[in-house]
Design a protein around this motif. Structure first.
Motif, PDB file in Angstrom:
ATOM      1  N   SER A 168       4.433   0.815   2.728  1.00 46.29           N
ATOM      2  CA  SER A 168       4.621  -0.642   2.820  1.00 46.29           C
ATOM      3  C   SER A 168       3.941  -1.315   1.632  1.00 46.29           C
ATOM      4  N   PHE A 175      -4.249  -7.020   3.516  1.00 40.65           N
ATOM      5  CA  PHE A 175      -4.825  -8.339   3.784  1.00 40.65           C
ATOM      6  C   PHE A 175      -4.950  -8.611   5.272  1.00 40.65           C
ATOM      7  N   TYR A 178      -3.742  -6.952   9.051  1.00 36.70           N
ATOM      8  CA  TYR A 178      -3.090  -5.646   9.000  1.00 36.70           C
ATOM      9  C   TYR A 178      -4.069  -4.463   9.098  1.00 36.70           C
ATOM     10  N   TYR A 181      -2.787  -1.200  10.451  1.00 38.83           N
ATOM     11  CA  TYR A 181      -1.560  -0.694   9.837  1.00 38.83           C
ATOM     12  C   TYR A 181      -1.717  -0.318   8.355  1.00 38.83           C
ATOM     13  N   ASN A 213       8.821  -7.312   3.641  1.00 38.63           N
ATOM     14  CA  ASN A 213       9.365  -7.587   4.976  1.00 38.63           C
ATOM     15  C   ASN A 213      10.880  -7.419   5.022  1.00 38.63           C
ATOM     16  N   GLU A 222       6.496  -7.526  15.830  1.00 37.08           N
ATOM     17  CA  GLU A 222       5.196  -7.796  15.193  1.00 37.08           C
ATOM     18  C   GLU A 222       4.966  -9.293  14.972  1.00 37.08           C
ATOM     19  N   ILE A 233       0.032 -15.976   4.319  1.00 40.48           N
ATOM     20  CA  ILE A 233      -0.195 -15.197   3.091  1.00 40.48           C
ATOM     21  C   ILE A 233       1.053 -14.422   2.699  1.00 40.48           C
ATOM     22  N   SER A 237       6.973 -12.789   0.778  1.00 37.62           N
ATOM     23  CA  SER A 237       7.873 -11.672   1.042  1.00 37.62           C
ATOM     24  C   SER A 237       8.815 -12.064   2.183  1.00 37.62           C
ATOM     25  N   ALA A 299      -6.148 -15.881  -7.872  1.00 34.88           N
ATOM     26  CA  ALA A 299      -5.231 -16.041  -6.732  1.00 34.88           C
ATOM     27  C   ALA A 299      -5.935 -15.636  -5.436  1.00 34.88           C
ATOM     28  N   ILE A 303      -6.676 -17.394  -1.664  1.00 38.42           N
ATOM     29  CA  ILE A 303      -6.391 -16.753  -0.369  1.00 38.42           C
ATOM     30  C   ILE A 303      -7.643 -16.802   0.514  1.00 38.42           C
TER      31      ILE A 303
HETATM   32  C1  LIG Z   1      -3.370 -11.290  -5.865  1.00 36.71           C
HETATM   33  C2  LIG Z   1      -2.790 -12.380  -5.133  1.00 36.71           C
HETATM   34  C3  LIG Z   1      -1.326 -12.317  -4.861  1.00 36.71           C
HETATM   35  C4  LIG Z   1      -0.966 -13.076  -3.630  1.00 36.71           C
HETATM   36  C5  LIG Z   1       0.438 -12.844  -3.117  1.00 36.71           C
HETATM   37  C6  LIG Z   1       0.484 -12.569  -1.676  1.00 36.71           C
HETATM   38  C7  LIG Z   1       1.844 -12.113  -1.209  1.00 36.71           C
HETATM   39  C8  LIG Z   1       1.752 -11.138  -0.121  1.00 36.71           C
HETATM   40  C9  LIG Z   1       3.071 -10.487   0.261  1.00 36.71           C
HETATM   41  C10 LIG Z   1       2.835  -9.322   1.108  1.00 36.71           C
HETATM   42  C11 LIG Z   1       4.061  -8.833   1.802  1.00 36.71           C
HETATM   43  C12 LIG Z   1       3.724  -7.787   2.796  1.00 36.71           C
HETATM   44  C13 LIG Z   1       4.922  -7.210   3.432  1.00 36.71           C
HETATM   45  C14 LIG Z   1       4.540  -6.080   4.311  1.00 36.71           C
HETATM   46  C15 LIG Z   1       5.385  -5.982   5.485  1.00 36.71           C
HETATM   47  C16 LIG Z   1       4.991  -4.948   6.449  1.00 36.71           C
HETATM   48  O1  LIG Z   1       4.678  -3.845   6.147  1.00 36.71           O
HETATM   49  C17 LIG Z   1       5.033  -5.408   7.834  1.00 36.71           C
HETATM   50  N1  LIG Z   1       6.107  -6.280   8.080  1.00 36.71           N
HETATM   51  C18 LIG Z   1       5.021  -4.281   8.790  1.00 36.71           C
HETATM   52  O2  LIG Z   1       6.208  -3.998   9.395  1.00 36.71           O
END
Ligand SMILES: CCCCCCCCCCCCCCCC(=O)[C@@H](N)CO
Ligand SMILES: NC(=O)C1=CN([C@@H]2O[C@H](COP(=O)(O)OP(=O)(O)OC[C@H]3O[C@@H](n4cnc5c(N)ncnc54)[C@H](OP(=O)(O)O)[C@@H]3O)[C@@H](O)[C@H]2O)C=CC1
Length: 327
Positions: A168, A175, A178, A181, A213, A222, A233, A237, A299, A303
């Motif tokens: 993933s 973050f 999670y 997971y 996602n 979930e 956050i 995605s 960034a 957060i």
């Molecule tokens: C350095 C700063 C950058 C900040 C950007 C933050 C963006 C975060 C996007 C994270 C997307 C996570 C998707 C995981 C989905 C997943 O594994 C679950 N749905 C489980 O099923």
């Protein structure tokens, strides 16, 4: 690589798909079958597997049977692959039936997004079982069973096999929310590196998918427990349809990539942990990572501010003194 699509040719082959009673595993089975690849679907729930096999074969009411796919077969094995001995039995069954898979897709997984303190001990264990052990057991029991079956032949004589692990984006960028997971998905990424080194002599190719996602039954589930701050956050995605995710994965595999991202933000976040993982647009990754590594702490501080604010909110609600003041 991007100009060639010859690195993944499923026609006439067999794919074992673990975690195929729903979600992306079921869609992968459908897509592979459409390409004349025999598929064996694995999960714990027999009724769902039967429904997926029926969907794949096109035997559902209102649909014409897919008689054009004369060679490919679709079948299922009911197995809890988090249980090692059950996994061994599944492999014995498969090999006895002559189903020695060319592709092994490990898609089983489930996230229970909650704040760390809200998780139960059982939920933490289930994280490791469902997200890590399902894949490690499948590949290990499979490797042992194939070693035994192949007897005395040298490793170089093994037929080409391809393992695809579903990790993933949170393996690269863990973050808040999670905890149950993300560490298990990072472990899968680590496992993929080791398997690539250890199994290459046996003609295995190993790929690791880092999806963002996508919509699925698991995703719907979930969302019910996901803290608001986690949703905030991960807003970057946006959930794509599961079939689209599946098509991206198959396209990237065909182009020869072994680290696969399903959205741009996933590709960017992986820049922080490239290490020795196989590259995807490697030169760009080096250039963009220079910028990313400068911007990321800034960034991240935003957060952190959001996270702090979210805790402040819950604290005030729970604190009766504050509540009185508000009234
Ligand atoms: C350095 C700063 C950058 C900040 C950007 C933050 C963006 C975060 C996007 C994270 C997307 C996570 C998707 C995981 C989905 C997943 O594994 C679950 N749905 C489980 O099923
Ligand atoms: N959806 C998303 O947004 C994202 C998902 N991922 C990962 O992609 C993969 C697929 O996700 P998704 O399609 O949403 O998953 P789903 O939760 O919709 O489906 C998971 C599948 O795994 C099976 N499964 C779970 N545990 C076991 C077990 N012990 N033994 C055998 N089968 C098992 C389930 O069937 P059954 O219950 O019948 O056993 C089901 O078929 C997962 O690894 C997930 O972590 C990664 C990033 C984003």
């Amino acid at each position: 690589m991007w100009f060639s699509r010859s690195h993944f040719q499923p026609a006439g082959k067999t794919a074992l798909i673990v975690g195929a009673s729903q979600g992306v595993g079921a869609d992968l089975a459908l897509r592979l079958y459409e390409q004349n690849c025999s598929v064996v679907l694995v999960a714990r729930t027999e009724s769902k597997l039967q429904a997926q096999v029926a969907r794949i074969q096109g035997n559902l009411e209102n649909q014409t049977p897919r008689s054009d796919l004369v060679n490919a077969t679709a079948s299922y094995e009911v197995c809890d692959v988090a249980n090692y001995s059950a996994c061994e039995q599944m492999w014995q069954c498969l090999l006895q039936k002559g189903n020695d898979p060319d592709f092994i897709f490990c898609c089983a997984g489930l996230s229970i997004p909650k704040l760390f303190g809200d998780l139960s001990g059982a939920e933490i264990s289930s994280g490791i079982n469902t997200n890590y052990l399902t894949a490690a057991n499948t590949v290990h029991a499979g490797h042992k069973a194939i070693l035994e079956k192949n007897g005395q032949i040298t490793p170089a004589e093994y037929k080409p096999r391809h393992i695809v692990l579903f990790s993933s984006t949170v393996a690269s960028f863990p973050f808040i929310g999670y905890a149950q997971y993300a560490p298990c998905k990072a472990a899968l990424s680590s496992l993929s590196i080791i398997l690539r080194q250890e199994l290459v002599s046996y003609n295995y190719r190993v790929s690791c998918v880092y999806p963002g996602n996508f919509e699925s039954e698991g995703y719907t589930e979930e969302q019910k427990t996901k803290p608001e701050i986690t949703k905030k956050i991960e807003g970057a995605s946006v959930a794509i349809p599961s079939l689209q995710c599946c098509d991206i994965v198959l396209d990237r595999l065909a182009k020869g990539y072994d680290s696969i991202y399903t959205d741009f933000i996933g590709w960017v976040l992986a820049l922080s942990v490239l290490g020795v993982t196989p590259r995807c647009w490697g030169l760009f990754q080096i250039i963009v990572s220079l910028v990313f590594l400068i911007v990321a702490p800034v960034a991240n501080s935003f957060i952190y501010m959001d996270i702090k604010a979210s805790f402040k909110g819950t604290g005030e609600k729970k604190d009766p003194a504050n509540q009185k003041k508000e009234e």
